[in-house]
Design an enzyme around this catalytic site. Structure first.
Site, short mmCIF file in Angstrom:
data_model
loop_
_atom_site.label_atom_id
_atom_site.label_comp_id
_atom_site.label_asym_id
_atom_site.label_seq_id
_atom_site.Cartn_x
_atom_site.Cartn_y
_atom_site.Cartn_z
N THR A 11 0.87 -1.18 0.00
CA THR A 11 0.00 0.00 0.00
C THR A 11 0.90 1.22 0.00
OG1 THR A 11 -1.78 -1.14 1.17
CG2 THR A 11 -1.78 1.26 1.26
N LYS B 146 -7.25 1.44 -3.24
CA LYS B 146 -6.92 1.06 -1.86
C LYS B 146 -7.15 2.23 -0.91
CE LYS B 146 -5.48 -1.39 1.62
NZ LYS B 146 -4.20 -2.09 1.72
N LYS C 94 -0.36 5.34 8.35
CA LYS C 94 0.42 5.48 7.12
C LYS C 94 -0.48 5.52 5.91
CE LYS C 94 1.98 2.14 4.85
NZ LYS C 94 1.66 1.39 3.59
#
Length: 291
Positions: free
Chosen positions: A96, A171, A239
């Site tokens: 990711t 995502k 994050k």
């Protein structure tokens, strides 16, 4: 096929294992070499002492590391995978990361006549271990068509959503939605406990109606039991939300709830919960109640 897998964390370790068990010849690399050695001992395959060595001769190189900088190191570095990638091979990145780094790696692969797909995953550690991940992919159709049968070794859903970068953008949508749902579930459970309801009984009832969600089905019980070691860590969620918020600023999208929940996760970190799973948002509500 001959494949390589770079990054044997909680996701990559079982994902690479599914590839080997499916009959592919897998070479692995991990920065902590002892973990790669343990993987080879468990599954077979071969050990690459550098990303380039693992990628040498591979038809497809999979990667699942921490963030943009980790990606650049293991793909573009002096001993990076591109140094060993043969012409015509495909690099599939399951990290990711940002859409920006995906486009950067796509161009770098093209320059040496190889291919790139950004393919972040959803489903967590359990999904990786059980081989039922959801994979969101950006890149070229013909490249995806070649890689998809191999991706299916550890995925129940894999879909091309657009050009390079589309996987990472999808995502971001996934994480935005999860953040809001977990906060809503946390507030609901916190409220139920505060007003004296049997929270488990309430969940049993409302989970059959419009309030139902994956988070409610899979996390409400552990949240009520004050257990938070069942999935994706708060540090990693922050994050991911940072990536989404940065992209939103660049594109002019407005994510007020996501920004607020990100701040709530920062409070969870201040409680010592950086490694708790994302359902630990309820901890900050309970902490406020105790003050």
């Amino acid at each position: 096929m001959n494949v390589a897998f770079i990054g044997l964390g909680v996701m990559g370790y079982p994902m690479a294992g599914h590839l080997q068990k499916a009959g592919h010849q897998v070479a692995v690399y991990n920065r902590t070499q002892s973990k790669a050695e343990a993987w080879v001992e468990t599954y077979g395959g071969t050990l690459g002492v550098t990303p380039a060595a693992a990628a040498e001769g591979a038809d497809i190189v999979f990667c699942c590391v921490g963030n943009d900088n980790d990606l650049r190191e293991v793909i573009l570095g002096e001993q990076g995978a591109l140094k060993g990638l043969k012409a015509g091979a495909i690099l599939v990145d399951h990290t990711t990361a940002s859409a920006e780094v995906a486009r950067e790696l796509y161009q770098a692969a093209q320059q040496q006549s190889s291919y790139f797909l950004d393919a972040p995953v959803s489903g967590g550690q359990a999904g990786a271990e059980n081989g039922v991940l959801t994979v969101m992919v950006g890149g070229d159709q013909e490249v995806f068509d070649r890689a998809e049968p191999v991706i299916r070794c550890f995925a129940r859903q894999a879909r091309l959503l657009g050009n390079v970068g589309a996987g990472q953008l999808a995502k971001m949508v996934n994480q935005i939605c999860i953040a809001g749902i977990v906060q809503g579930l946390s507030e609901g459970l916190h409220f139920a406990k505060t007003v004296g309801l049997d929270a488990e009984a309430v969940v049993e009832v409302i989970s059959k109606g419009a309030a139902q969600s994956w988070q409610m089905e899979n996390r409400s019980k552990t949240m009520l039991e004050d257990k938070f070691d069942y999935g994706f860590a708060v540090d990693w969620m922050r994050k991911d939300l940072s990536i989404a918020l940065n992209e939103a600023r660049k594109q002019g999208a407005h994510l007020p709830l996501t920004a607020l929940v990100d701040q709530f996760y920062a409070e969870v970190q201040s409680l010592g919960g950086g490694r708790w799973d994302t359902s630990s948002l309820i901890k900050r509500l309970d902490a406020f109640k105790q003050r």
